[in-house]
Design a protein around this motif. Structure first.
Motif, short mmCIF file in Angstrom:
data_model
loop_
_atom_site.label_atom_id
_atom_site.label_comp_id
_atom_site.label_asym_id
_atom_site.label_seq_id
_atom_site.Cartn_x
_atom_site.Cartn_y
_atom_site.Cartn_z
N LYS A 189 0.68 -1.05 0.33
CA LYS A 189 0.06 0.10 0.19
C LYS A 189 1.29 0.71 -0.05
O LYS A 189 1.92 0.99 1.11
N ASP A 190 0.70 2.02 -0.76
CA ASP A 190 1.00 3.29 -0.77
C ASP A 190 2.57 3.24 -1.03
O ASP A 190 3.74 3.93 0.25
N LYS A 191 3.34 2.41 -1.71
CA LYS A 191 4.44 2.10 -2.35
C LYS A 191 5.97 1.35 -0.86
O LYS A 191 7.05 1.17 -0.42
N ILE A 192 4.66 0.82 0.06
CA ILE A 192 5.02 0.21 1.20
C ILE A 192 4.92 -1.09 0.90
O ILE A 192 3.35 -1.79 0.57
N ILE A 193 5.78 -1.80 1.52
CA ILE A 193 5.58 -3.25 1.49
C ILE A 193 5.71 -3.80 2.93
O ILE A 193 6.31 -3.42 3.63
N PHE A 194 4.39 -4.35 3.40
CA PHE A 194 4.06 -5.32 4.36
C PHE A 194 4.59 -5.88 4.63
O PHE A 194 4.19 -7.81 3.78
N ALA A 195 5.38 -7.14 5.43
CA ALA A 195 6.47 -8.10 5.19
C ALA A 195 5.75 -8.54 7.08
O ALA A 195 6.53 -8.50 7.95
N THR A 196 4.34 -9.78 7.22
CA THR A 196 4.02 -9.95 8.20
C THR A 196 4.73 -11.72 9.08
O THR A 196 5.02 -12.38 7.99
N ILE A 197 6.08 -11.58 9.48
CA ILE A 197 6.38 -13.00 10.49
C ILE A 197 5.28 -13.69 11.44
O ILE A 197 4.37 -13.38 12.49
N LEU A 198 4.53 -14.86 10.89
CA LEU A 198 3.86 -16.18 11.21
C LEU A 198 4.00 -16.66 12.50
O LEU A 198 3.84 -17.94 11.89
N GLY A 199 5.08 -15.86 12.93
CA GLY A 199 5.35 -16.95 14.73
C GLY A 199 6.38 -16.22 15.12
O GLY A 199 6.48 -14.98 15.04
N ALA A 200 6.19 -16.86 16.21
CA ALA A 200 6.96 -15.78 17.33
C ALA A 200 9.05 -16.27 17.22
O ALA A 200 9.76 -16.88 16.16
N ILE A 201 8.81 -15.11 17.13
CA ILE A 201 10.73 -13.94 16.60
C ILE A 201 11.23 -14.58 17.92
O ILE A 201 10.81 -14.26 18.94
N THR A 202 12.32 -15.98 17.58
CA THR A 202 13.14 -16.58 18.84
C THR A 202 14.92 -15.83 19.17
O THR A 202 14.90 -15.14 20.06
N SER A 203 15.23 -15.08 17.79
CA SER A 203 16.56 -14.31 17.60
C SER A 203 16.52 -12.89 18.07
O SER A 203 15.54 -12.72 17.49
N ASP A 204 17.55 -12.44 17.45
CA ASP A 204 18.00 -10.82 17.08
C ASP A 204 17.70 -10.54 15.80
O ASP A 204 18.36 -9.19 15.55
N LYS A 205 17.57 -11.49 14.66
CA LYS A 205 17.34 -10.75 13.61
C LYS A 205 16.04 -12.18 12.75
O LYS A 205 16.45 -13.16 13.18
N VAL A 206 15.81 -11.48 11.57
CA VAL A 206 14.98 -12.21 10.81
C VAL A 206 15.22 -12.30 8.76
O VAL A 206 15.55 -10.43 8.65
N LEU A 207 15.02 -12.82 8.97
CA LEU A 207 15.51 -12.90 7.11
C LEU A 207 14.22 -13.76 6.63
O LEU A 207 13.58 -13.68 6.71
N ILE A 208 14.24 -12.75 5.29
CA ILE A 208 13.51 -12.81 4.41
C ILE A 208 14.14 -13.05 3.58
O ILE A 208 14.76 -12.22 2.44
N LYS A 209 13.84 -14.23 3.08
CA LYS A 209 14.71 -15.13 1.89
C LYS A 209 13.84 -13.99 0.21
O LYS A 209 14.92 -13.64 -0.65
#
Length: 549
Positions: free
Chosen positions: A478-498
């Motif tokens: 929406k409005d040039k923004i891409i939303f990426a929603t992580i569907l699970g508990a994040i347990t580390s200090d980083k998230v990888l979106i391949k």
């Protein structure tokens, strides 16, 4: 003599045997009423070719989330869905419950359950406020179910909530509350199936002291002398003065009774006309923005064109009222052409790809009609499941309609209130990532996409795929923004979106933020993907949203 007096005199001279079954001579006050409700004229005709010109309105595409009060007299026993059918099936759990709590169905039928239903704790304004806070943009009320009992006044169905049970116009109350809270208003209509769905009311026990004693499905007006329903015809409710469905359908399986062309007893024209008139009067009186049919394609299709006429009427009436087509109509198990004519609804299930035309999944946090046993065992869907389902559905160009069952008295139980409160908390922060969005070029990534289950009949693939984890991500834009929603508990200090690997995504990522927070997050964008550093406060959350520009 005045024209109306002449008309009454003329009709009074017609032998009663030639008058429509549910009308009397004194009812003919307007010649237009003889044929029932008139279909609104306009550009849409009651044909598939004409209806295929339908375009889903933008407001619905933006709305994404609705809440449904799937509530009626079958909630009074608080013993689950399809009570009015199952109570007549000897040996079932519902039959046993009914006999124990109300008596034998030859003596205490579903008409008597209706009489018990008072809805004395129903507060539509307070409920709509809760639904609005939970992020709902539209609200649905049950107008009738397969039990054939209307929750609004109309001259075509005397068995309605203004005369029996609560003795209130429930649809009117819901419609007013929805308007007061700025929500689009919808009605769900299920009564086309009463003809076959209620056939169990004609049965009799095969065993025990009541063996061979018919249930109350065939009783008539004459049987009511001196009873609480004296003067009323139960056949206006049960519609069971007809032969049972034949062949394998005599066993009354759930699915085989559903499609009219598969051997079930075919309704009379009078039955189909009555359904048409009831539904048109509902639409004309309350002007709903949305109409949901619990039918394969449309009601009574293909044995009657009643559903096609109702669809054309709804669309034309919307155009007349709004200057454009703003109404939304839903049907199930649609072919390619029919999906152009209305919104495809999937019951308790989801598509597994981005659909080119907007669609909807309808589901419930418990059973469709309130079941106290689910509360007792704490068996409701969690807020986590609801939100993850919403995000998944929206990524595929869909909307979510969520039923939150009301108790027989019209109230929510404590667990349902807690679930709505938790959904409200998530929406307060993340609503912008859902509403007004459109699908991105792909719906997402993660292992759950490798285990999708096919639809069965009208849906029913819900919960059969691999559970979501922090590796499952869904996208929207929406409005040039891409939303990426992580569907699970994040347990580390980083998230990888391949998906954002520089070999797949050629654009340069400029900024990553959280909804409602302009402070940028640290990230790395390379051949591996987009690696986002996760603030400690977000770890453990089950649906974390990142805004990517």
């Amino acid at each position: 003599m005045k024209r109306r007096t002449l008309l009454k005199a003329a009709v009074g001279a017609i032998p009663a045997m030639y008058l429509p079954g549910f009308l009397k001579a004194n009812d003919f006050l307007n010649p237009l009423e003889v044929a029932g409700e008139l279909m609104q004229k306009g550009p849409f005709k009651p044909t598939w070719d004409s209806l295929s010109n339908y375009q889903v309105p933008d407001w619905y595409r933006d709305a994404k989330f609705g809440i449904w009060a799937h509530w009626g007299p079958q909630c009074q026993p608080e013993h689950g869905d399809w009570y009015a059918r199952k109570m007549y099936l000897e040996g079932t759990d519902t039959y046993k419950y009914h006999v124990q709590n109300y008596g034998h169905p030859s003596k205490f039928g579903f008409k008597d359950v209706i009489n018990e239903w008072k809805a004395d704790k129903w507060e539509p304004e307070a409920l709509l406020e809760m639904y609005k806070n939970a992020g709902a943009e539209y609200f649905f009320a049950l107008a009738n179910h397969h039990d054939n009992f209307d929750l609004y006044p109309n001259k075509y169905q005397p068995w309605n909530s203004t005369k029996f049970g609560p003795k209130k116009d429930l649809i009117g109350g819901w419609a007013k509350a929805a308007k007061n809270h700025g929500l689009k208003f919808g009605v769900s209509v299920h009564a086309s199936h009463a003809w076959t769905w209620y056939e169990s009311a004609q049965f009799a026990d095969k065993n025990g002291s009541f063996a061979g004693v018919p249930y109350d499905g065939n009783i008539t007006k004459a049987d009511g002398a001196g009873k609480w329903w004296d003067g009323m015809d139960p056949q206006e409710l049960y519609a069971q003065r007809h032969a049972l469905s034949t062949n394998e359908n005599t066993a009354y399986s759930n699915i085989k009774i559903w499609e009219w062309q598969k051997g079930v007893s075919v309704p009379t024209k009078a039955y189909c006309d009555k359904f048409y008139n009831r539904t048109i009067s509902l639409i004309d009186k309350y002007e709903p923005d949305l109409v949901y049919f619990d039918d394969t394609v449309l009601p009574l299709w293909p044995i009657s064109d009643a559903g096609l006429k109702i669809a054309a009427h709804l669309y034309n009436k919307s155009i007349k009222k709004n200057g454009k087509l703003d109404a939304v109509l839903f049907g199930k198990i649609l072919d390619e052409q029919q999906r152009k004519c209305m919104v495809w609804d999937i019951e308790r299930g989801q598509s597994y790809e981005i659909e080119p035309i907007p669609w909807q999944t309808d589901t419930c946090i418990g059973d469709w009609h309130y079941d106290r046993r689910i509360y007792d065992r704490k068996g409701y869907k969690s807020a986590k499941t609801v939100i993850q389902t919403l995000v998944d559905v929206v990524s595929k160009n869909g909307n979510l309609l969520l039923s939150v069952p009301l108790r027989g008295d019209g109230s929510l139980d404590s667990q349902e209130t807690e679930i709505l409160a938790e959904i409200s908390k998530w929406m307060a922060v993340n609503k912008s990532s859902v509403f007004g969005t459109r699908p991105w070029k792909i719906l997402g990534e993660g292992p759950a996409l490798d285990n999708v289950q096919p639809l069965k009949a009208q849906g029913f693939n819900e919960g059969k795929s691999k559970p979501f984890s922090s590796a499952d991500i869904r996208f929207g834009q929406k409005d040039k923004i891409i939303f990426a929603t992580i569907l699970g508990a994040i347990t580390s200090d980083k998230v990888l979106i391949k998906t954002f690997s520089t070999s797949k995504y050629s654009n340069k990522v400029k900024k990553v933020t959280l909804p409602g927070d302009s402070n940028p997050l640290n990230f790395t964008h390379n051949e591996t993907g987009l690696v986002i550093e996760v603030p400690e406060r977000l770890r453990g959350a089950y649906a974390t949203v990142f805004q990517i520009v």
